[in-house]
Motif scaffolding. Structure first.
Motif, PDB file in Angstrom:
ATOM      1  N   GLN A 263      48.002  37.457  42.595  1.00 44.08           N
ATOM      2  CA  GLN A 263      47.657  38.870  42.654  1.00 44.08           C
ATOM      3  C   GLN A 263      46.174  39.026  42.377  1.00 44.08           C
ATOM      4  OE1 GLN A 263      49.482  41.519  39.717  1.00 44.08           O
ATOM      5  NE2 GLN A 263      47.498  42.552  39.667  1.00 44.08           N
ATOM      6  N   LEU A 264      45.485  39.754  43.246  1.00 44.71           N
ATOM      7  CA  LEU A 264      44.062  40.061  43.052  1.00 44.71           C
ATOM      8  C   LEU A 264      43.894  41.560  42.871  1.00 44.71           C
ATOM      9  CD1 LEU A 264      42.545  37.862  45.889  1.00 44.71           C
ATOM     10  CD2 LEU A 264      42.429  37.433  43.425  1.00 44.71           C
ATOM     11  N   GLU A 265      43.061  41.941  41.931  1.00 41.30           N
ATOM     12  CA  GLU A 265      42.751  43.344  41.708  1.00 41.30           C
ATOM     13  C   GLU A 265      41.455  43.697  42.418  1.00 41.30           C
ATOM     14  OE1 GLU A 265      42.840  44.454  37.565  1.00 41.30           O
ATOM     15  OE2 GLU A 265      44.335  42.910  37.177  1.00 41.30           O
ATOM     16  N   ASP A 266      41.322  44.962  42.763  1.00 40.20           N
ATOM     17  CA  ASP A 266      40.127  45.434  43.464  1.00 40.20           C
ATOM     18  C   ASP A 266      39.203  46.229  42.550  1.00 40.20           C
ATOM     19  OD1 ASP A 266      41.762  47.627  43.165  1.00 40.20           O
ATOM     20  OD2 ASP A 266      41.669  48.255  45.259  1.00 40.20           O
ATOM     21  N   GLN A 267      39.221  45.913  41.259  1.00 39.01           N
ATOM     22  CA  GLN A 267      38.382  46.631  40.305  1.00 39.01           C
ATOM     23  C   GLN A 267      36.953  46.098  40.282  1.00 39.01           C
ATOM     24  OE1 GLN A 267      39.675  47.655  36.355  1.00 39.01           O
ATOM     25  NE2 GLN A 267      41.736  46.883  36.829  1.00 39.01           N
ATOM     26  N   VAL A 268      36.058  46.964  39.839  1.00 41.93           N
ATOM     27  CA  VAL A 268      34.683  46.539  39.590  1.00 41.93           C
ATOM     28  C   VAL A 268      34.657  45.794  38.255  1.00 41.93           C
ATOM     29  CG1 VAL A 268      33.669  48.468  40.867  1.00 41.93           C
ATOM     30  CG2 VAL A 268      34.046  48.683  38.412  1.00 41.93           C
TER      31      VAL A 268
ATOM     32  N   GLY B  31      35.025  37.006  40.248  1.00 43.93           N
ATOM     33  CA  GLY B  31      33.698  37.122  40.848  1.00 43.93           C
ATOM     34  C   GLY B  31      33.764  37.578  42.294  1.00 43.93           C
ATOM     35  N   ASN B  32      32.820  37.080  43.084  1.00 44.29           N
ATOM     36  CA  ASN B  32      32.725  37.491  44.492  1.00 44.29           C
ATOM     37  C   ASN B  32      33.716  36.697  45.358  1.00 44.29           C
ATOM     38  OD1 ASN B  32      31.619  34.943  44.914  1.00 44.29           O
ATOM     39  ND2 ASN B  32      29.516  35.676  44.927  1.00 44.29           N
ATOM     40  N   ALA B  33      33.564  36.769  46.674  1.00 43.06           N
ATOM     41  CA  ALA B  33      34.493  36.104  47.598  1.00 43.06           C
ATOM     42  C   ALA B  33      34.504  34.589  47.405  1.00 43.06           C
ATOM     43  CB  ALA B  33      34.141  36.460  49.040  1.00 43.06           C
ATOM     44  N   VAL B  34      33.373  33.982  47.137  1.00 45.90           N
ATOM     45  CA  VAL B  34      33.315  32.522  46.920  1.00 45.90           C
ATOM     46  C   VAL B  34      34.070  32.164  45.640  1.00 45.90           C
ATOM     47  CG1 VAL B  34      31.774  30.569  46.468  1.00 45.90           C
ATOM     48  CG2 VAL B  34      31.161  32.273  48.195  1.00 45.90           C
ATOM     49  N   ASN B  35      33.867  32.946  44.581  1.00 50.55           N
ATOM     50  CA  ASN B  35      34.603  32.721  43.335  1.00 50.55           C
ATOM     51  C   ASN B  35      36.103  32.912  43.541  1.00 50.55           C
ATOM     52  OD1 ASN B  35      31.884  34.427  42.225  1.00 50.55           O
ATOM     53  ND2 ASN B  35      32.250  32.395  41.381  1.00 50.55           N
ATOM     54  N   THR B  36      36.462  33.906  44.333  1.00 50.45           N
ATOM     55  CA  THR B  36      37.876  34.176  44.602  1.00 50.45           C
ATOM     56  C   THR B  36      38.509  33.009  45.342  1.00 50.45           C
ATOM     57  OG1 THR B  36      37.475  36.551  44.622  1.00 50.45           O
ATOM     58  CG2 THR B  36      39.487  35.780  45.693  1.00 50.45           C
TER      59      THR B  36
ATOM     60  N   VAL C 159      37.152  50.994  41.555  1.00 45.35           N
ATOM     61  CA  VAL C 159      37.417  49.914  42.507  1.00 45.35           C
ATOM     62  C   VAL C 159      36.166  49.575  43.310  1.00 45.35           C
ATOM     63  CG1 VAL C 159      39.888  50.410  42.669  1.00 45.35           C
ATOM     64  CG2 VAL C 159      38.310  51.502  44.270  1.00 45.35           C
ATOM     65  N   ILE C 160      36.153  48.328  43.809  1.00 50.60           N
ATOM     66  CA  ILE C 160      35.030  47.864  44.632  1.00 50.60           C
ATOM     67  C   ILE C 160      35.142  48.450  46.032  1.00 50.60           C
ATOM     68  CG2 ILE C 160      34.720  45.732  43.303  1.00 50.60           C
ATOM     69  CD1 ILE C 160      36.289  44.235  45.476  1.00 50.60           C
ATOM     70  N   GLU C 161      34.088  48.298  46.794  1.00 46.28           N
ATOM     71  CA  GLU C 161      34.081  48.762  48.182  1.00 46.28           C
ATOM     72  C   GLU C 161      35.126  47.995  48.991  1.00 46.28           C
ATOM     73  OE1 GLU C 161      32.355  51.250  49.586  1.00 46.28           O
ATOM     74  OE2 GLU C 161      31.496  51.719  47.628  1.00 46.28           O
ATOM     75  N   THR C 162      35.700  48.653  49.977  1.00 45.76           N
ATOM     76  CA  THR C 162      36.718  48.038  50.841  1.00 45.76           C
ATOM     77  C   THR C 162      36.197  46.762  51.474  1.00 45.76           C
ATOM     78  OG1 THR C 162      37.678  50.203  51.299  1.00 45.76           O
ATOM     79  CG2 THR C 162      38.235  48.426  52.818  1.00 45.76           C
ATOM     80  N   SER C 163      34.974  46.767  51.953  1.00 47.19           N
ATOM     81  CA  SER C 163      34.422  45.588  52.627  1.00 47.19           C
ATOM     82  C   SER C 163      34.355  44.385  51.686  1.00 47.19           C
ATOM     83  CB  SER C 163      33.032  45.892  53.196  1.00 47.19           C
ATOM     84  OG  SER C 163      32.152  46.281  52.151  1.00 47.19           O
ATOM     85  N   GLU C 164      34.030  44.633  50.407  1.00 46.99           N
ATOM     86  CA  GLU C 164      33.976  43.536  49.442  1.00 46.99           C
ATOM     87  C   GLU C 164      35.376  42.965  49.195  1.00 46.99           C
ATOM     88  OE1 GLU C 164      32.504  42.491  44.887  1.00 46.99           O
ATOM     89  OE2 GLU C 164      32.029  44.446  45.731  1.00 46.99           O
ATOM     90  N   MET C 165      36.371  43.840  49.078  1.00 48.40           N
ATOM     91  CA  MET C 165      37.736  43.368  48.848  1.00 48.40           C
ATOM     92  C   MET C 165      38.256  42.615  50.066  1.00 48.40           C
ATOM     93  SD  MET C 165      39.851  43.122  46.477  1.00 48.40           S
ATOM     94  CE  MET C 165      41.473  42.421  46.346  1.00 48.40           C
ATOM     95  N   LEU C 166      37.922  43.087  51.240  1.00 45.06           N
ATOM     96  CA  LEU C 166      38.340  42.374  52.452  1.00 45.06           C
ATOM     97  C   LEU C 166      37.732  40.977  52.492  1.00 45.06           C
ATOM     98  CD1 LEU C 166      38.199  45.245  55.104  1.00 45.06           C
ATOM     99  CD2 LEU C 166      40.245  44.123  54.167  1.00 45.06           C
ATOM    100  N   GLY C 167      36.493  40.839  52.023  1.00 46.05           N
ATOM    101  CA  GLY C 167      35.871  39.513  51.933  1.00 46.05           C
ATOM    102  C   GLY C 167      36.620  38.611  50.979  1.00 46.05           C
ATOM    103  N   LYS C 168      37.044  39.162  49.837  1.00 47.77           N
ATOM    104  CA  LYS C 168      37.822  38.372  48.879  1.00 47.77           C
ATOM    105  C   LYS C 168      39.164  37.973  49.473  1.00 47.77           C
ATOM    106  CE  LYS C 168      35.983  40.162  44.540  1.00 47.77           C
ATOM    107  NZ  LYS C 168      36.356  40.630  43.208  1.00 47.77           N
ATOM    108  N   MET C 169      39.809  38.898  50.155  1.00 50.96           N
ATOM    109  CA  MET C 169      41.108  38.592  50.746  1.00 50.96           C
ATOM    110  C   MET C 169      40.965  37.588  51.885  1.00 50.96           C
ATOM    111  SD  MET C 169      42.942  42.291  50.559  1.00 50.96           S
ATOM    112  CE  MET C 169      44.453  41.689  51.253  1.00 50.96           C
TER     113      MET C 169
ATOM    114  N   SER D 156      38.751  35.223  52.021  1.00 45.65           N
ATOM    115  CA  SER D 156      38.525  33.907  51.434  1.00 45.65           C
ATOM    116  C   SER D 156      39.814  33.326  50.888  1.00 45.65           C
ATOM    117  CB  SER D 156      37.462  33.981  50.329  1.00 45.65           C
ATOM    118  OG  SER D 156      37.947  34.666  49.194  1.00 45.65           O
ATOM    119  N   SER D 157      40.676  34.173  50.317  1.00 43.95           N
ATOM    120  CA  SER D 157      41.943  33.665  49.786  1.00 43.95           C
ATOM    121  C   SER D 157      42.908  33.338  50.917  1.00 43.95           C
ATOM    122  CB  SER D 157      42.558  34.665  48.805  1.00 43.95           C
ATOM    123  OG  SER D 157      42.829  35.889  49.431  1.00 43.95           O
ATOM    124  N   GLN D 158      42.796  34.022  52.042  1.00 39.71           N
ATOM    125  CA  GLN D 158      43.651  33.742  53.196  1.00 39.71           C
ATOM    126  C   GLN D 158      43.369  32.350  53.758  1.00 39.71           C
ATOM    127  OE1 GLN D 158      46.036  35.850  54.254  1.00 39.71           O
ATOM    128  NE2 GLN D 158      46.715  34.416  55.785  1.00 39.71           N
ATOM    129  N   LYS D 159      42.132  31.889  53.653  1.00 40.55           N
ATOM    130  CA  LYS D 159      41.787  30.553  54.143  1.00 40.55           C
ATOM    131  C   LYS D 159      42.606  29.473  53.440  1.00 40.55           C
ATOM    132  CE  LYS D 159      37.035  31.785  55.171  1.00 40.55           C
ATOM    133  NZ  LYS D 159      35.658  31.657  54.759  1.00 40.55           N
TER     134      LYS D 159
END
Length: 149
Positions: A110-115, A89-94, A128-138, A140-143
């Motif tokens: 490992q996280l994929e950047d696919q839609v 899902g989105n960054a919160v789901n990630t 693939v999703i937009e760069t900004s969306e993937m950066l949000g997921k990354m 959230s996982s970095q936290k």
């Protein structure tokens, strides 16, 4: 004796190639570890193929891969690199997916950047999703990694 996370860090620090075979269940992981491999990839495609008899096209959920990861972790003590698809899902789901998989015994995720719906990395026709969306997921996982230190 080093735990699996420390072993993975040592492998990364060694700056050399490492063969990481894919496991789809605890038995295949035990075979891989018994053969002397230093790490195991918990493969989303393999688990989906073995568990559901279907192609890796997003049929498996977070609970499915977390359950398999926990069973594999109970069977082996080598580092586990786990396929978390798109983070479910989105960054919160990630963020939730990363925490769940860490609790299940994943040492690396490992996280994929696919839609969505995703396609197996072996198939054509991926987007693939937009760069900004993937950066949000990354982010959230970095936290979760920062909390673990």
């Amino acid at each position: 004796m080093m735990n699996s996370k420390q072993k993975l860090n040592a492998l990364a620090d060694a700056r050399r190639g490492v063969l990481v075979p894919g496991a789809f269940n605890a038995m295949s992981a035990k075979l891989i570890a018994d053969l002397g491999f230093e790490a195991i990839y918990v493969t989303g495609a393999g688990v989906t193929n073995m568990w559901f008899g279907m192609p890796d096209q997003g049929f498996m959920g977070l609970t499915d891969i977390a359950d398999h990861t926990a069973r594999i972790r109970d069977a082996v003590d080598v580092p586990l690199l786990v396929d978390a698809d798109t983070g479910f899902g989105n960054a919160v789901n990630t963020y939730n997916a990363v925490r769940t998989l860490e609790r299940a015994g994943a040492d690396c995720i490992q996280l994929e950047d696919q839609v969505s719906p995703k396609r197996c990395g072996h198939f054509n026709g991926k987007a693939v999703i937009e760069t900004s969306e993937m950066l949000g997921k990354m982010g959230s996982s970095q936290k979760t990694e920062n909390k673990a230190r």
